[in-house]
Design a protein around this motif. Structure first.
Motif, mmCIF file in Angstrom:
data_model
loop_
_atom_site.group_PDB
_atom_site.id
_atom_site.type_symbol
_atom_site.label_atom_id
_atom_site.label_comp_id
_atom_site.label_asym_id
_atom_site.label_seq_id
_atom_site.Cartn_x
_atom_site.Cartn_y
_atom_site.Cartn_z
ATOM 1 N N LYS A 1 0.851 -1.191 0.000
ATOM 2 C CA LYS A 1 0.000 0.000 0.000
ATOM 3 C C LYS A 1 0.889 1.244 0.000
ATOM 4 C CE LYS A 1 -4.371 0.830 -0.134
ATOM 5 N NZ LYS A 1 -5.216 0.230 -1.174
ATOM 6 N N ASN A 2 0.533 2.194 -0.847
ATOM 7 C CA ASN A 2 1.323 3.412 -0.999
ATOM 8 C C ASN A 2 2.701 3.179 -1.614
ATOM 9 O OD1 ASN A 2 -0.763 5.008 0.016
ATOM 10 N ND2 ASN A 2 -0.155 4.456 2.093
ATOM 11 N N TRP A 3 2.904 2.014 -2.154
ATOM 12 C CA TRP A 3 4.097 1.768 -2.945
ATOM 13 C C TRP A 3 3.787 2.150 -4.399
ATOM 14 C CZ3 TRP A 3 8.261 -2.324 -2.039
ATOM 15 C CH2 TRP A 3 8.560 -2.442 -0.674
ATOM 16 N N THR A 4 4.868 2.277 -5.181
ATOM 17 C CA THR A 4 4.721 2.548 -6.608
ATOM 18 C C THR A 4 5.118 1.295 -7.389
ATOM 19 O OG1 THR A 4 5.194 4.892 -6.306
ATOM 20 C CG2 THR A 4 5.517 3.996 -8.535
ATOM 21 N N GLY B 1 -0.324 2.495 -4.840
ATOM 22 C CA GLY B 1 -0.840 3.853 -4.906
ATOM 23 C C GLY B 1 -0.619 4.468 -6.272
ATOM 24 N N ARG B 2 0.475 4.081 -6.898
ATOM 25 C CA ARG B 2 0.819 4.644 -8.202
ATOM 26 C C ARG B 2 1.330 3.524 -9.091
ATOM 27 N NH1 ARG B 2 -0.044 9.792 -8.103
ATOM 28 N NH2 ARG B 2 1.383 10.160 -6.378
ATOM 29 N N ASP C 1 6.134 12.263 -4.580
ATOM 30 C CA ASP C 1 5.960 11.341 -3.455
ATOM 31 C C ASP C 1 6.466 9.931 -3.759
ATOM 32 O OD1 ASP C 1 3.797 11.353 -5.339
ATOM 33 O OD2 ASP C 1 2.679 10.019 -3.989
#
Ligand SMILES: [Mg+2]
Length: 177
Positions: free
Chosen positions: A3-6, A48-49, A119
């Motif tokens: 989570k919140n990794w790219t 996230g991305r 980010d």
């Protein structure tokens, strides 16, 4: 876990079937690899991305224009979206020369992504690709690397540049559920 990794995705040999000794020069030559359209929505829940980083030397060789590449990519993105997935941005390197700063394994496309999305944390990023150049690109930046053996099944795992190996993107998407 991610989570919140790219997620950094290579294109040819990961998203679509690579054409041996040639290039995807039109939409009718583009074939999504098995399970990719089903994998992308699952990956979108975790990352996230999601960005694509693709070497497209065929442009530098004059076989494809940037406009033609962008047409192929728009159709690809439309299909991905219709299946509930997403790719947030696509970076491509048109250059022929292996030493070009944008050409993987050089990190230019990752730097461009970081510029657009400040980010992004490379140490919280995963690079998925089907060549050692993709793995080197990721490792140099401190990413976790995932190797897809679509075109180089002979490359053995464990390997110093690979953190994981899955036969295709679908199996990777299943492994992180
Ligand atoms: Mg590839």
């Amino acid at each position: 876990m991610y989570k919140n990794w790219t997620l950094f995705l290579d294109r040819d040999g990961v998203i679509n079937d690579e054409i041996p000794d040639s290039y995807v020069l039109s939409w009718d030559m583009f074939r999504f690899s098995n399970g990719v359209l089903e994998a992308l929505p699952l990956l979108a829940q975790h990352f996230g991305r999601i960005v694509m980083v693709t070497n497209q030397r065929c442009i530098g060789r004059g076989l494809l224009t940037v406009n033609e590449l962008e047409t192929i990519h728009q159709k690809m993105l439309d299909q991905v979206a219709q299946h509930g997935g997403r790719i947030d941005k696509i970076y491509f390197c048109p250059d022929v020369d292996n030493s070009s700063p944008c050409r993987k394994p050089q990190s230019g496309m990752a730097m461009a992504a970081k510029h657009d999305f400040p980010d992004i944390d490379f140490t919280r990023s995963v690079m998925v690709g089907n060549t050692l150049s993709d793995m080197e690109f990721g490792k140099q930046l401190g990413m976790t690397t995932v190797f897809i053996p679509s075109t180089k099944p002979q490359l053995a795992f464990p390997h110093p540049l690979m953190d994981a190996r899955f036969n295709d993107l679908w199996l990777f998407s299943q492994a992180i559920q």
